[in-house]
Design an enzyme around this catalytic site. Structure first.
Site, PDB file in Angstrom:
ATOM      1  N   ARG A   1      66.992  67.973  18.651  1.00  0.00           N
ATOM      2  CA  ARG A   1      67.968  67.956  19.729  1.00  0.00           C
ATOM      3  C   ARG A   1      67.458  67.188  20.920  1.00  0.00           C
ATOM      4  O   ARG A   1      66.264  66.948  21.070  1.00  0.00           O
ATOM      5  CB  ARG A   1      68.401  69.363  20.135  1.00  0.00           C
ATOM      6  CG  ARG A   1      67.326  70.373  20.171  1.00  0.00           C
ATOM      7  CD  ARG A   1      67.809  71.812  20.229  1.00  0.00           C
ATOM      8  NE  ARG A   1      69.005  72.057  21.008  1.00  0.00           N
ATOM      9  CZ  ARG A   1      69.805  73.100  20.784  1.00  0.00           C
ATOM     10  NH1 ARG A   1      69.538  73.952  19.831  1.00  0.00           N
ATOM     11  NH2 ARG A   1      70.852  73.297  21.539  1.00  0.00           N
TER      12      ARG A   1
ATOM     13  N   LYS B   1      73.757  77.319  25.679  1.00  0.00           N
ATOM     14  CA  LYS B   1      75.083  77.806  26.067  1.00  0.00           C
ATOM     15  C   LYS B   1      74.979  79.147  26.770  1.00  0.00           C
ATOM     16  O   LYS B   1      75.725  79.422  27.698  1.00  0.00           O
ATOM     17  CB  LYS B   1      75.970  77.947  24.832  1.00  0.00           C
ATOM     18  CG  LYS B   1      76.686  76.676  24.445  1.00  0.00           C
ATOM     19  CD  LYS B   1      77.768  77.024  23.431  1.00  0.00           C
ATOM     20  CE  LYS B   1      78.208  75.790  22.656  1.00  0.00           C
ATOM     21  NZ  LYS B   1      79.034  76.169  21.509  1.00  0.00           N
TER      22      LYS B   1
ATOM     23  N   GLU C   1      81.164  75.520  17.973  1.00  0.00           N
ATOM     24  CA  GLU C   1      81.716  76.862  18.038  1.00  0.00           C
ATOM     25  C   GLU C   1      82.414  76.963  19.393  1.00  0.00           C
ATOM     26  O   GLU C   1      81.797  76.635  20.418  1.00  0.00           O
ATOM     27  CB  GLU C   1      80.606  77.925  17.966  1.00  0.00           C
ATOM     28  CG  GLU C   1      81.196  79.326  17.951  1.00  0.00           C
ATOM     29  CD  GLU C   1      80.167  80.445  18.099  1.00  0.00           C
ATOM     30  OE1 GLU C   1      79.003  80.153  18.414  1.00  0.00           O
ATOM     31  OE2 GLU C   1      80.555  81.609  17.899  1.00  0.00           O
TER      32      GLU C   1
END
Length: 562
Positions: A259, A269, A33
RNA sequence: UGGGGCGUAGCCAAGCGGUAAGGCAUCGGGUUUUGAUCCCGUGUACCGCAGGUUCGAAUCCUGCCGCCCCAGCCA
């Protein structure tokens, strides 16, 4: 060595799918994104997706997941492309956007409405939350759940036409309000947003939600394996629901992996963005940031980053990888690839009392001890030199084999010198060393085989060039700052120290973004933004492994205990 | 207290019923004009715990414990 390299579980699945003939080609995608910079966690996903398609002669799409115009921007899409290129991956002409499919997505939504599988709700956000129930209590159906298909179609069209205010209506899938899986309690499909989209401008006033857009984009692109992180495991039933209901010609399979978390680093983020906005770091590419841009600016080679991610592996277990693994990958790569140079970070003056005043000798120095093909260079040697403050100790312990009063040490590629006098200022700080050199010990000459325990680095003060060198340390003091209540509380105040260093003259005209090893100190890289031949700015990538400081620490600990 | 995952040495990680790979770290030692590199050597892992099945289990079954994720009109 076994013939079959062991495969991670995802590659095993893919191998089986190829073997069984389920797929002829493997198609993956990397779907960022554009609302922030890519970080070390993304590197793993990038290497997995692009790596798998490379290994199987398949292909990978770079797809911008741009379904939420209120937080996305052009700056980020440019940065993402730049970072991906630098990392060494190529998407060819397969650059897409979820927004490229807005029209098809809308058509799919209409299909759902017509099949009575979606409806337009007019509950407020608060009411929807209220109706959703909780983890342990089932939700209740919205009072608007049974609108006719005609009415829903009409409302949806008017939503698209921008006739309503944000939040007034919402398109929802009609699944099961009592599902134990929250994602199946009539999830939102489209929301109204009167915002200019960075890619589609003002043509839409409704935007699809992630689950819907992502699943269908995967199907449209013929993605065979849609690889994502563990937190989306709960979304897989919804992903499959869309595929079951809409029956697209391609049916992608979602597979989740854990992850990559790096010790002492943040990979959120939102928090990374806060560090930038609050001015705690100098930008997304601050060399302390675990962003690709930051690590690049720090001087991490792309190949070393890829190797690091490879060592982490692909599993479903939550992991927190030690900094040392990352640092070692850097050392291994840079150790092979970078030329050696001499630089003094914290200069201490040395005067060779028995060396002729005006004399300058040129000493030959190897650019890489293990790779003679990298050549040599010449170092000017003279009466007045800079050495590292740490390389002198007035009251040295037995095992300290650098310079001490009355002691001898070898100047790398130079002579053996002895410390005769220590000169201090009024405050008692050592400001200069008076030494004598042994003319018979010139480096490289036949009579230079006299052994001394230590070898230290130096720079001729007359010939030295200045540089501002930044010494970086971890940004946080906590192993897992991700889980800290407030990351501000665990910031490392000493994450950046800047020193005025003295460099050997061959370093005078280094180009930006060049990595070298400063002997005995570590690997350093000229800054990509601030470095110039007039104002040298150099970043420390990583120190050399240092068994002396380890001994020192142990000694300190023992002293503390006794 | 609903659902979904995960638990093999300090950190990663192989293993897929036959008696615990490998990497990094650690700790020894050798070489070395970078205390770097390089080279050797170094691990009692109660395979989360407890039962069970089996000649045999990290691998199969049952129960338990611990950790992570989910109640955005974010992704």
């Amino acid at each position: 060595m076994s013939e079959i390299e062991s495969r991670d579980f995802i590659r095993q699945i893919i191998h089986d799918d190829l073997e069984s003939g389920k797929h002829e080609h493997i198609v993956t995608r990397f779907p960022p994104e554009p609302n922030g910079y890519l970080h070390i966690g993304h590197v793993m996903s990038i290497c997995l997706n692009f790596g798998i398609s490379e290994e199987t002669s398949g292909w990978t799409y770079l797809r911008f997941d741009d379904t939420n115009p209120s937080r996305e921007s052009e700056e980020y899409v440019a940065a993402i492309e730049r970072d991906l290129c630098w990392l060494g991956f190529d998407w060819g002409d397969r650059l897409t956007h979820a927004s490229d499919y807005f029209e098809r997505l809308y058509a799919a939504a209409v299909t759902l409405v017509e099949a009575d599988l979606a409806y337009v709700d007019s509950l407020s956000a608060d009411e929807i939350r209220e109706y959703r129930g909780t983890l342990t209590k089932p939700g209740r159906n919205s009072p608007h759940r049974d609108r006719s298909a005609e009415e829903n179609l009409n409302l949806l069209e008017r939503m698209r036409n921008g006739e309503f205010a944000e939040g007034e209506y919402l398109l929802r899938a009609k699944i099961d309000m009592s599902s134990p899986n929250m994602n199946l309690r009539d999830p939102a499909l489209y929301r109204i947003r009167h915002v200019t989209h960075q890619h589609t401008g003002d043509t839409w006033s409704i935007y699809p939600m992630y689950d819907f857009a992502h699943t269908m984009s995967d199907a449209f692109e013929g993605i065979t394996h849609s690889l994502c992180t563990l937190e989306f495991e709960d979304h897989r039933p919804l992903y499959n629901w869309f595929l079951d209901q809409l029956k697209p010609s391609h049916r992608p399979r979602q597979i989740e992996f854990s992850r990559l978390n790096l010790a002492y680093a943040i990979t959120s983020k939102r928090k990374l963005s806060a560090l930038v906005e609050e001015g705690i770091v100098e930008g997304w590419n601050d060399p302390r940031m675990p962003t690709i841009a930051g690590m690049r600016r720090r001087g991490y080679p792309a190949a070393a980053l890829r190797e690091f991610v490879k060592r982490g592996g692909v599993t479903k277990k939550n992991k927190l990888i030690e900094m040392g693994v990352l640092e070692n990958c850097m050392r291994e790569n840079l150790g092979d690839e970078s030329e050696r140079r001499m630089a003094v970070l914290r200069p201490l003056k040395v005067v060779l009392t028995n060396y002729p005043d005006e004399k300058v000798e040129m000493m030959e120095a190897m650019n890489h001890p293990g790779r003679p093909e990298m050549g040599t260079r010449e170092l000017p040697f003279s009466k007045e030199l800079w050495i590292e403050q740490d390389d002198f100790m007035e009251d040295a312990p037995r095992k300290f084999f650098r310079l001490k009063p009355g002691g001898e040490v070898r100047l790398r590629f130079g002579y053996i010198i002895r410390c005769d006098d220590v000169i201090k200022n009024d405050a008692g700080d050592v400001v200069e060393l008076r030494c004598s050199y042994d003319p018979d010990t010139r480096s490289g000459t036949g009579s230079s085989d006299r052994k001394v325990k230590g070898t230290i680095h130096w720079v001729s003060s007359e010939h030295a060039v200045d540089a501002s060198v930044r010494l970086y340390d971890r940004l946080f003091t906590e192993v897992n700052p991700n889980s800290a209540e407030d990351f501000h509380a665990v910031l490392n105040a000493g994450s950046l120290e800047t020193v005025s260093a003295k460099l050997e003259p061959s370093l005078a005209e280094l180009k930006p973004e060049t990595a070298v090893q400063f002997e005995r100190l570590g690997y350093f890289c000229t800054d990509s933004e601030e470095h110039s031949v007039d104002a040298r700015v150099i970043n420390r990538i990583v120190t050399l492994r240092d068994s002396w400081s380890k001994l020192e620490k142990q000694a300190m600990q023992q002293q503390g205990k006794t």
